[in-house]
Design an enzyme around this catalytic site. Structure first.
Site, mmCIF file in Angstrom:
data_model
loop_
_atom_site.group_PDB
_atom_site.id
_atom_site.type_symbol
_atom_site.label_atom_id
_atom_site.label_comp_id
_atom_site.label_asym_id
_atom_site.label_seq_id
_atom_site.Cartn_x
_atom_site.Cartn_y
_atom_site.Cartn_z
ATOM 1 C CD GLU A 330 -2.988 -0.783 2.394
ATOM 2 O OE1 GLU A 330 -4.151 -1.171 2.240
ATOM 3 O OE2 GLU A 330 -2.596 -0.238 3.440
ATOM 4 C CB CYS A 331 0.814 4.376 0.078
ATOM 5 S SG CYS A 331 1.174 6.117 -0.250
ATOM 6 N N GLY A 332 3.495 3.543 0.178
ATOM 7 C CA GLY A 332 4.939 3.362 0.253
ATOM 8 C C GLY A 332 5.358 1.935 -0.002
ATOM 9 C CB THR A 430 -3.710 0.038 -3.804
ATOM 10 O OG1 THR A 430 -3.502 -0.052 -2.374
ATOM 11 C CG2 THR A 430 -4.384 -1.225 -4.296
#
Length: 439
Positions: A330-332, A430
């Site tokens: 997720e993200c990072g 994501t």
């Protein structure tokens, strides 16, 4: 059958961000704990940094409550985490009434909506810099804007002098607003920040001393007895369902680069019997070979890109796992699974290469807001066609994303979002942080 428990609570909010509510929140949590109360903290809205500060202040895990992303059953289940506590204290996000405006819903997901649902009276932290009696007009508007919202009173912040306090209190008295405290202006009441807000609690150089100082400051300048007496609440549900785990044995990256995971997610995984196997990519640790799933949460990989690029054992462990079992970022965490990350100086760092994603911080651009995702391919715990709700907050830009999209993503108003996530083989990622399944 036992009766539902009613635990009194309060919502600490403000007219806007930057008014000092976080330091008030932390000082209040610590002061109430020092008085012998078992305090259950909450955070209204999608924030993954403040809950760690809350826990440091009172010793009890803090949970997010988000009335846009979470359905009633999940909200009830998270509220029930307060079982056994003496008082609940929630910290609002942004301004009290700030939320989503869509399909006739004004302020959906706001701190006010959460407070009203939970029956928690609002303590409004008002920055009175540059005004005196005029602050009462602001407070009065906030107290009356939502007539059925319980309103406890105000804490005046950044008061310049005894005369300033006297004039401001006169205005509040004329407006019928209860003043619960008055905090003199102090330059050392600001927690260190970076581009996503506060630094992480684990990075604060002397967090416990700072919180203890906030508590002492609050004791000297607010009416703690009146604040306790103002707390109210609704009966907590006895049962509920937290999110189910996406696997039985979950290797969860946890260090200064990867820490943004919503507490209710991990609590749900553990409650359902999943085993959480933490590991540190920054320490060049590989995920446990026995894990069924590797989960890389968000965080600050851009601050540690060189170290991650040199973490050969970590990257080799990811590749071994991905050969036969799923990985999600997720993200990072998503960026770390990609081909490369370019830092703010323009230096390119090789990432895990399990996805083709290339991201850059060289030209910062904020990506912020709620997200609704309809999966077009499966990800751990959810099949194609599932709908998820979450939140996105980062400053990176996608330079290349050659893999298949993972989802159709829209914002809270239904507009398409280009950050669709992606997948390749057993690896998915994501940019949004998942909060819950769609309502």
């Amino acid at each position: 059958m036992s009766m539902p428990q009613t635990i009194p609570g309060l919502m600490i909010s403000a007219p806007a961000s930057g008014t000092g509510k976080t330091t008030v929140m932390l000082g209040l949590l610590r002061a109430l704990s020092e008085d012998g109360l078992d305090v259950q903290p909450f955070k209204s809205g999608p924030d993954y940094i403040d809950p760690a500060f809350h826990r440091a202040a009172c010793g009890r895990a803090s949970f997010n409550l988000d009335s846009w992303a979470m359905g009633p059953a999940l909200l009830d289940s998270i509220a029930a985490q307060a079982e056994g506590a003496d008082i609940c204290v929630a910290e609002g996000s942004m301004g009290l009434y700030d939320g989503v405006a869509f399909a006739g819903a004004l302020g959906h997901g706001s701190s006010a909506e959460t407070a009203r649902r939970m029956g928690w009276p609002v303590v409004l932290v008002v920055d009175v810099s540059g005004q005196a009696q005029s602050a009462a007009a602001t407070a009065l508007g906030f107290a009356r804007y939502m007539p059925d919202l319980p309103f406890a009173g105000v804490i005046l912040n950044r008061v310049a002098s005894p005369r300033h306090e006297r004039l401001t209190r006169l205005g509040m008295e004329a407006a019928g607003i209860t003043v619960l405290g008055s905090l003199p202006r102090r330059g050392d009441l600001k927690l260190p920040e970076r581009h996503l807000g506060l630094v992480q609690a684990v990075e604060h150089p002397d967090l416990d001393k700072a919180i203890a100082d906030y508590a002492t400051f609050l004791r000297e300048n607010v009416d703690l007895a009146a604040i306790k007496a103002a707390a109210r609440g609704v009966a907590l549900p006895q049962h509920g369902a937290l999110p189910n785990p996406p696997a039985q044995r979950i290797a969860l990256a946890q260090d200064a680069a990867f820490s943004f995971v919503y507490p209710h997610q991990v609590a749900g995984w553990r409650r359902a019997g999943a085993e959480i196997l933490p590991f540190s990519p920054l320490a060049d640790e590989a995920p446990d070979a026995s894990a069924d799933l590797v989960w890389l949460p968000g965080g600050y990989p851009e601050l540690h890109a060189g170290k991650l690029a040199a973490a050969a054992n970590f990257r080799a462990g990811l590749r071994r796992h991905a050969a036969s079992k799923p990985i999600h970022g997720e993200c990072g965490g998503y960026m770390a699974l990609g081909e490369a990350l370019i830092d703010k100086e323009g230096v390119r760092h090789q990432m895990a290469g399990l996805l083709g994603l290339v991201t850059s911080y060289e030209k910062r651009k904020m990506h912020l807001g709620y997200r609704r995702a309809e999966l077009v391919a499966a990800m751990p715990g959810y099949g194609a066609g599932a709908a998820l709700r979450g939140h996105e907050f980062h400053y990176s830009t996608i330079l290349d994303q050659p893999d298949a999209p993972l989802a159709r993503v829209t914002d809270a108003e239904g507009a398409a979002v280009v950050e669709t996530g992606s997948w390749r083989g057993n690896v998915t990622g994501t940019f949004f942080h998942m909060i819950a399944e769609d309502l």
